[in-house]
Design a protein around this motif. Structure first.
Motif, mmCIF file in Angstrom:
data_model
loop_
_atom_site.group_PDB
_atom_site.id
_atom_site.type_symbol
_atom_site.label_atom_id
_atom_site.label_comp_id
_atom_site.label_asym_id
_atom_site.label_seq_id
_atom_site.Cartn_x
_atom_site.Cartn_y
_atom_site.Cartn_z
ATOM 1 N N GLY B 72 0.807 -1.218 0.000
ATOM 2 C CA GLY B 72 0.000 0.000 0.000
ATOM 3 C C GLY B 72 0.838 1.264 0.000
ATOM 4 O O GLY B 72 0.340 2.348 -0.318
ATOM 5 N N GLU B 76 3.229 5.851 -2.365
ATOM 6 C CA GLU B 76 3.150 6.967 -1.411
ATOM 7 C C GLU B 76 4.450 7.739 -1.309
ATOM 8 O O GLU B 76 4.793 8.253 -0.242
ATOM 9 C CB GLU B 76 2.750 6.420 -0.038
ATOM 10 N N ALA B 83 4.387 11.712 -1.594
ATOM 11 C CA ALA B 83 3.240 11.055 -2.225
ATOM 12 C C ALA B 83 2.611 11.941 -3.299
ATOM 13 O O ALA B 83 2.295 11.497 -4.401
ATOM 14 C CB ALA B 83 2.202 10.676 -1.163
ATOM 15 N N ARG B 84 2.423 13.227 -2.976
ATOM 16 C CA ARG B 84 1.738 14.082 -3.936
ATOM 17 C C ARG B 84 2.608 14.358 -5.157
ATOM 18 O O ARG B 84 2.111 14.380 -6.280
ATOM 19 C CB ARG B 84 1.328 15.395 -3.272
ATOM 20 N N ALA B 87 2.408 11.360 -7.366
ATOM 21 C CA ALA B 87 1.120 11.267 -8.067
ATOM 22 C C ALA B 87 1.030 12.302 -9.183
ATOM 23 O O ALA B 87 0.525 12.015 -10.278
ATOM 24 C CB ALA B 87 -0.030 11.451 -7.075
ATOM 25 N N THR B 88 1.529 13.487 -8.918
ATOM 26 C CA THR B 88 1.502 14.536 -9.937
ATOM 27 C C THR B 88 2.346 14.134 -11.145
ATOM 28 O O THR B 88 1.930 14.303 -12.296
ATOM 29 C CB THR B 88 2.025 15.859 -9.337
ATOM 30 N N ARG B 90 3.088 11.091 -12.088
ATOM 31 C CA ARG B 90 2.442 9.972 -12.780
ATOM 32 C C ARG B 90 1.272 10.473 -13.633
ATOM 33 O O ARG B 90 1.116 10.096 -14.791
ATOM 34 C CB ARG B 90 1.941 8.954 -11.750
ATOM 35 N N ASP B 91 0.455 11.356 -13.055
ATOM 36 C CA ASP B 91 -0.680 11.895 -13.810
ATOM 37 C C ASP B 91 -0.205 12.693 -15.015
ATOM 38 O O ASP B 91 -0.835 12.663 -16.076
ATOM 39 C CB ASP B 91 -1.550 12.780 -12.911
ATOM 40 N N ALA B 92 0.897 13.428 -14.853
ATOM 41 C CA ALA B 92 1.396 14.238 -15.968
ATOM 42 C C ALA B 92 1.828 13.339 -17.125
ATOM 43 O O ALA B 92 1.897 13.777 -18.269
ATOM 44 C CB ALA B 92 2.549 15.120 -15.515
ATOM 45 N N ARG B 140 -0.847 6.753 7.604
ATOM 46 C CA ARG B 140 -2.018 6.958 6.771
ATOM 47 C C ARG B 140 -2.517 5.623 6.202
ATOM 48 O O ARG B 140 -3.703 5.305 6.276
ATOM 49 C CB ARG B 140 -1.609 7.870 5.612
ATOM 50 N N VAL B 141 -1.594 4.861 5.652
ATOM 51 C CA VAL B 141 -1.997 3.586 5.043
ATOM 52 C C VAL B 141 -2.384 2.587 6.132
ATOM 53 O O VAL B 141 -3.327 1.815 5.972
ATOM 54 C CB VAL B 141 -0.874 3.040 4.139
#
Lengths: 437, 437
Positions: B72, B76, B83-84, B87-88, B90-92, B140-141
């Motif tokens: 999990g 992160e 983590a953010r 994610a940014t 990867r999304d880009a 968090r996880v």
């Protein structure tokens, strides 16, 4: 030779964006039934998607749940065959049929091998046009539906979402779950089930797509064989669902350490000129992944949740903008405050150019990944038809996203996002939260 | 010109069975990493499937749940990125990464566009080889895992299946859920998470497949870029899981109108010469659809349930034959009697030639439908590798099913099905049932 030519053309355009590879033909059967087709002869099977617009929202007043019960019975015997004979015949053809119902559509997904096509279509025709609705099958499926309703009644996510819909839409079909309420389902008769079918499974609201090993001419014949026997006209649509919620909080007490909140307010219609701008805006505010504004504020900075998201939910008779978050009972009030504040901040200040650029790259780049397989493509196409898109939509969709400007985003953010109108339905034992008004 | 030739060959073989259309190449990277590849250049993306055999069953004694928690955390934050930021990034790239863990495998599914391939592979490499496991991400996880464990504790299906496994396998990792128990997960430290990664994500138990817009040479380079940085060797496998259950009933009291029962006994290894016969046998006895023996006896004839099924469950360190049924509290005892009786009847009398013919048609005919899309094909291929199949398996699988004779079925039914050995774990308030011994 035609087949070779086709294959080579496909190879030629392989380096172009996905739009070039999905070649949609508009087919009309001899009997006048329209469908979209993508021929693909690599694997000898066809994925067929059929949708009846209206779905469970065509339930008659007082008969909520009838269309759902009827849908569950379509595979329980047809023509001369009882449930087991039907299943045996279907398995012997290695065909796969799936029947589902939602508020705005009843869907039929069928997959069958080329060599069994005629027999599979004949069997599916029986299910669609001559289902038996035997009384013992009605009782069996009813018991299953009641069991699902009882299980939903213990599921905090379902409780939150059902409560939101009930508060928002009251007596409109959207206000109760597709399954219906237990007392309503228990009272449904076989006659109600027969009536339910005649309300929704009709030719006037039919959408069809096919992907796979079939030609346009073959599909035309198939469409008439399969669907010409359906009645011409169904029940009238239920009409616009008036949104009745104002900003505030509704607490539903539930014994759990973590509260679940469903929140939202009115949304934006899919054919609104600003729909694409709203879609891009929501991509930055709260959609899916870990990189959204809501995730940063609620999760990363404050550790209030594992996940929080928002999404546009345009339906046929109403449009919502919704979101969801789960948080410990003693922290959910803070999570709600942060969501409201971020909502207000984006409404006032919009987003940054960097955010806009990043979300465009993501939304346009991820689009081709959806076209992976006959089944997924058939699904996408029938959805496009129901939304009134043309066959050129796949080719132009990314252009529409790329055309959204920062000023479009500011305009739609100011118009759509209203922190004061947000209503939160919180299921749990939230500390410091009470039902307002 | 090579591309045109390929496309035309595909078109030529389109009329042949599916085996001809899935052309698997065995690829070995310059650094010695093996993979299977199916080139498909229609859509400009690649589906990559990576599996680490061993999965959560490599949890160290006393650290059950550590590998699940670690999995999990792979998304992160990695390298310089929290983590953010991850994610940014990867999304880009419009890339999609998914990390899952089961008892026998940790799986990584990645999909990325051809134009972003190098950058997407670089990002995924960071996640696989340099995850940060930041303390705040661990918390968090962990909170999310604990929340899932608590939710499972209220789910009758999960309770039944967890109880069966615990009774069957005790202290072996198979005896507890992959998630771990709440007290164990709460006690896990960051050091445990780091240790967990080194136990499972290693090159000695790596399986890889790729489908899509990539050549064998490009895949070779990709494999070394992505995976060469993993450690050579992981923890030893946990060893055979001794099956400790005998025939009988275990009742777990639970407040619900409908009891859920999970039942089973020992099964058959996947490499057993009789595995295919057992698979075909189960197709008739209780697999999937509405046309099985169990469905006829329990559902159609007596209306005791909406659904009942059985399945073979061969794992790496044990093999089970399992089933499931849900029935009203006052009827579940009868459902269990009927299942036991049908089990005994098939063990003694086998099945009919007509049943054998029908199930063969179904099992062989439905096989091609699985090969719909790059993602599904990559998934099937990596599963074949883990089971020790060769690349010719797809071409020969249907022949193996067709070769099963009635006498094979009788032999395996007599050996496999043992009504007296069946143990039923019943969750609910079943009338007339008590825990035996």
């Amino acid at each position: 030779m035609i087949r070779f030519a086709c294959a080579c053309i496909l190879a030629l355009v392989a380096a172009l964006p996905v739009r070039a590879a999905v070649d949609i033909q508009e087919v009309t059967s001899p009997g006048g039934i329209d469908a979209w087709l993508v021929e693909s002869h690599e694997i000898p099977f066809v994925a067929l998607e059929i949708r009846f617009q209206g779905g469970a929202s065509l339930d008659a007043p007082g008969k909520r749940g009838a269309i759902n019960l009827m849908t569950g019975l379509l595979e329980e015997g047809a023509g001369e065959m009882d449930a087991r004979a039907f299943a045996t015949a279907r398995d012997a053809l290695a065909a796969s049929f799936e029947f589902d119902v939602y508020n705005d559509a009843l869907s039929v997904s069928a997959q069958f091998l080329t060599e069994n096509r005629a027999a599979a279509v004949d069997l599916l025709r029986l299910a669609l046009t001559e289902p038996r609705f035997d009384q013992d099958a009605v009782e069996r499926v009813r018991a299953q539906v009641v069991s699902a309703i009882r299980s939903d009644a213990k599921d905090p996510d379902k409780i939150a979402s059902h409560t939101f819909n009930e508060l928002a839409f009251g007596d409109h079909p959207y206000g109760t779950p597709v399954n219906g309420r237990e007392e309503d389902v228990t009272a449904l008769t076989r006659a109600d089930v027969i009536e339910a079918k005649s309300r929704v499974m009709t030719r006037d609201r039919l959408f069809v797509s096919a992907v796979g090993d079939i030609t346009a001419q073959e599909l035309g014949v198939l469409l008439d064989d399969l669907l010409a026997g359906l009645p011409e006209r169904g029940a009238p649509m239920p009409g616009k669902a008036e949104y009745r919620l104002s900003g505030g909080v509704t607490v539903v007490p539930f014994d759990t350490p973590q509260s679940v909140a469903v929140f939202g307010h009115e949304g934006i219609d899919r054919d609104d000129p600003d729909f694409f701008a709203a879609y891009v805006l929501n991509g930055v505010l709260g959609s899916g992944g870990f990189s959204s504004r809501l995730m940063e504020e609620v999760r990363e900075k404050r550790g209030l949740t594992y996940g929080v998201y928002s999404y546009l939910y345009p339906m046929d008779h109403a449009a919502l903008m919704l979101g969801q978050v789960a948080s410990a009972n003693n922290r959910v009030a803070e999570a709600i405050d942060v969501i409201r504040a971020e909502w207000a901040s984006v409404a006032q200040e919009g987003i940054t150019q960097a955010e806009l650029d990043a979300v465009k790259t993501y939304l346009t780049g991820a689009y081709p990944l959806r076209f992976d397989g006959n089944g997924p493509i058939a699904n996408i196409m029938v959805g496009m038809q129901m939304q009134g898109q043309g066959v050129d939509y796949i080719a132009t969709r990314n252009d529409k996203i790329n055309a959204v400007t920062l000023s479009d985003i500011r305009r739609v953010a100011a118009r759509l996002l209203d922190a004061d109108a947000l209503h939160f339905v919180v299921v749990g034992q939230p500390v410091g939260l009470e039902t307002t008004n």
